[in-house]
Design an enzyme around this catalytic site. Structure first.
Site, PDB file in Angstrom:
ATOM      1  N   ASN A  10      15.055  82.883  65.291  1.00 28.45           N
ATOM      2  CA  ASN A  10      15.743  82.351  66.349  1.00 28.45           C
ATOM      3  C   ASN A  10      16.069  83.741  67.505  1.00 28.45           C
ATOM      4  O   ASN A  10      17.020  84.429  67.271  1.00 28.45           O
ATOM      5  CB  ASN A  10      17.003  81.634  66.323  1.00 28.45           C
ATOM      6  CG  ASN A  10      17.850  81.241  67.460  1.00 28.45           C
ATOM      7  OD1 ASN A  10      17.390  81.309  68.651  1.00 28.45           O
ATOM      8  ND2 ASN A  10      18.838  80.630  66.997  1.00 28.45           N
ATOM      9  N   LYS A  12      16.883  83.292  70.491  1.00 28.37           N
ATOM     10  CA  LYS A  12      17.960  83.116  71.405  1.00 28.37           C
ATOM     11  C   LYS A  12      17.318  83.388  72.509  1.00 28.37           C
ATOM     12  O   LYS A  12      16.402  83.233  73.075  1.00 28.37           O
ATOM     13  CB  LYS A  12      19.114  83.824  70.940  1.00 28.37           C
ATOM     14  CG  LYS A  12      19.846  83.714  69.583  1.00 28.37           C
ATOM     15  CD  LYS A  12      20.944  84.112  69.229  1.00 28.37           C
ATOM     16  CE  LYS A  12      21.123  83.632  67.627  1.00 28.37           C
ATOM     17  NZ  LYS A  12      22.527  84.030  67.303  1.00 28.37           N
ATOM     18  N   HIS A  96      22.754  74.205  67.077  1.00 29.11           N
ATOM     19  CA  HIS A  96      22.995  75.435  66.685  1.00 29.11           C
ATOM     20  C   HIS A  96      24.460  75.585  67.135  1.00 29.11           C
ATOM     21  O   HIS A  96      25.053  75.270  68.274  1.00 29.11           O
ATOM     22  CB  HIS A  96      22.019  76.376  67.408  1.00 29.11           C
ATOM     23  CG  HIS A  96      22.355  77.907  66.966  1.00 29.11           C
ATOM     24  ND1 HIS A  96      23.314  78.685  67.550  1.00 29.11           N
ATOM     25  CD2 HIS A  96      21.587  78.478  66.170  1.00 29.11           C
ATOM     26  CE1 HIS A  96      23.214  79.873  67.018  1.00 29.11           C
ATOM     27  NE2 HIS A  96      22.284  79.963  66.062  1.00 29.11           N
ATOM     28  N   GLU A  98      25.712  77.905  69.011  1.00 31.44           N
ATOM     29  CA  GLU A  98      26.214  78.642  70.169  1.00 31.44           C
ATOM     30  C   GLU A  98      25.675  77.343  71.236  1.00 31.44           C
ATOM     31  O   GLU A  98      26.262  77.487  72.465  1.00 31.44           O
ATOM     32  CB  GLU A  98      25.195  79.548  70.396  1.00 31.44           C
ATOM     33  CG  GLU A  98      25.422  81.014  69.760  1.00 31.44           C
ATOM     34  CD  GLU A  98      24.386  81.797  69.553  1.00 31.44           C
ATOM     35  OE1 GLU A  98      23.196  81.703  69.759  1.00 31.44           O
ATOM     36  OE2 GLU A  98      24.666  82.788  68.444  1.00 31.44           O
ATOM     37  N   GLU A 166      24.700  77.499  58.515  1.00 32.14           N
ATOM     38  CA  GLU A 166      25.259  78.785  59.287  1.00 32.14           C
ATOM     39  C   GLU A 166      26.711  78.694  59.567  1.00 32.14           C
ATOM     40  O   GLU A 166      27.409  78.321  60.454  1.00 32.14           O
ATOM     41  CB  GLU A 166      24.557  78.799  60.822  1.00 32.14           C
ATOM     42  CG  GLU A 166      23.127  78.844  60.580  1.00 32.14           C
ATOM     43  CD  GLU A 166      22.492  79.376  61.561  1.00 32.14           C
ATOM     44  OE1 GLU A 166      21.786  80.789  61.603  1.00 32.14           O
ATOM     45  OE2 GLU A 166      22.685  79.040  62.855  1.00 32.14           O
ATOM     46  N   GLY A 172      25.710  87.000  63.977  1.00 27.33           N
ATOM     47  CA  GLY A 172      25.713  88.287  64.699  1.00 27.33           C
ATOM     48  C   GLY A 172      26.445  89.529  64.418  1.00 27.33           C
ATOM     49  O   GLY A 172      27.008  90.310  65.104  1.00 27.33           O
ATOM     50  N   SER A 214      23.727  86.547  59.874  1.00 30.75           N
ATOM     51  CA  SER A 214      23.563  87.963  59.526  1.00 30.75           C
ATOM     52  C   SER A 214      22.610  88.256  58.267  1.00 30.75           C
ATOM     53  O   SER A 214      22.999  88.854  57.291  1.00 30.75           O
ATOM     54  CB  SER A 214      24.920  88.809  59.437  1.00 30.75           C
ATOM     55  OG  SER A 214      25.635  88.618  60.406  1.00 30.75           O
TER      56      SER A 214
HETATM   57  P1  PGA Z   1      22.116  86.267  63.313  1.00 25.93           P
HETATM   58  O1  PGA Z   1      22.049  84.687  64.186  1.00 25.93           O
HETATM   59  O2  PGA Z   1      21.211  86.543  62.473  1.00 25.93           O
HETATM   60  O3  PGA Z   1      22.137  87.312  64.394  1.00 25.93           O
HETATM   61  O4  PGA Z   1      23.564  86.448  62.720  1.00 25.93           O
HETATM   62  C1  PGA Z   1      21.996  83.835  63.092  1.00 25.93           C
HETATM   63  C2  PGA Z   1      21.904  82.371  63.965  1.00 25.93           C
HETATM   64  O5  PGA Z   1      22.727  82.282  64.925  1.00 25.93           O
HETATM   65  O6  PGA Z   1      20.902  81.808  63.824  1.00 25.93           O
END
Ligand code: PGA
Length: 254
Positions: A10, A12, A96, A98, A166, A172, A214
């Site tokens: 992803n 983003k 997601h 976000e 998740e 992040g 992460s």
């Molecule tokens: P990250 O994001 O690997 O940067 O923690 C995962 C995600 O938000 O899908």
């Protein structure tokens, strides 16, 4: 592990230039060509999809980060499943955290899943608690998210979706702050139990569940070995060709 593993990248809202997106995509492809048992899906921003369309191969495919649930019409700013199909998109991330933080609720997620299944695209349905409490309240939040997001998805279609667990608190950060394999294993068992109540044991055991939050080259091996998952939804690491290559090789070796 025999079953094909799945890694979904992803990106983003990155990178900011077309050139960078092309470079990142082709570097990932070079690695993917050498993998033996891992399927890779790259989810760039919408705007790069048509540039990257047709540049992958069967084990290195395109995905999108969101979708609208109607095929066509007066919906300013939205993108339909049919448009994504035109670009060769095979997977779409929905719900997601976000996007949920921007107001997307379980009912909207459910509508998007229906539209994607109808268009023959695989929905990657994200669920996960914001915080962990000691009394286990997070488990009921997780259960509610799963039940409501999968609302009215019939039994015969459920195996066409992928679930991505998740935990928002792990997104992040660094591998050290991500979930530990034992905790992940317990949570995935819980998720499969919820699916079992809805769709039966067989589907619960075979449904593909990814972990995201992460996932880094340092922790994916252990999480895959002992976490009860089928792959990863990867954020920041997928923006570095070097780290992403490392992560893919580690996953492939499990
Ligand atoms: P990250 O994001 O690997 O940067 O923690 C995962 C995600 O938000 O899908």
């Amino acid at each position: 592990m025999n079953k094909r593993k799945l890694v979904i990248a992803n990106w983003k809202m990155n990178p900011v230039t077309r050139k960078e997106s092309q470079n990142l995509f082709s570097q990932g492809k070079r690695t993917a060509l050498k993998l033996k048992s891992t399927q890779v899906v790259i989810c760039p921003p919408f705007i790069y999809l048509s540039i990257l369309a047709g540049k992958g191969f069967s084990r290195y495919e395109l995905g999108a980060q969101d979708v609208f649930w109607i095929g066509q019409g007066a919906y300013t700013g939205e993108t339909s499943p049919l448009m994504l199909t035109e670009c060769g998109v095979k997977y779409v991330i929905v719900g997601h955290s976000e996007r949920r933080a921007l107001g997307e609720d379980n009912q909207t997620v459910a509508r998007k899943i229906h539209a994607l299944l109808h268009a023959g695209i695989t929905p990657v349905v994200c669920v996960g608690e914001t915080d962990r409490d000691t009394s286990g309240l997070f488990l009921s939040i997780l259960e509610e998210q799963i039940k409501e997001s999968l609302q009215n998805i019939p039994r015969q279609k459920i195996s066409r979706i992928i679930l991505a667990y998740e935990p928002v608190w792990a997104i992040g950060k660094k591998a050290a702050d991500a979930m530990k394999a034992q905790d992940l294993h317990e949570t995935i068992l819980f998720v499969r139990k919820v699916i079992s109540k809805l769709y039966g044991r067989k589907i619960a055991l075979t449904l593909s569940i990814l972990y995201g939050g992460s996932a880094e080259p340092e922790n994916v091996g252990e999480l895959l070995h002992n976490g009860g998952i089928n792959g990863f939804l990867v954020g920041h690491v997928s923006l570095s060709a070097e780290n992403f290559t490392q992560l893919l090789k580690t996953v492939d070796a499990v």
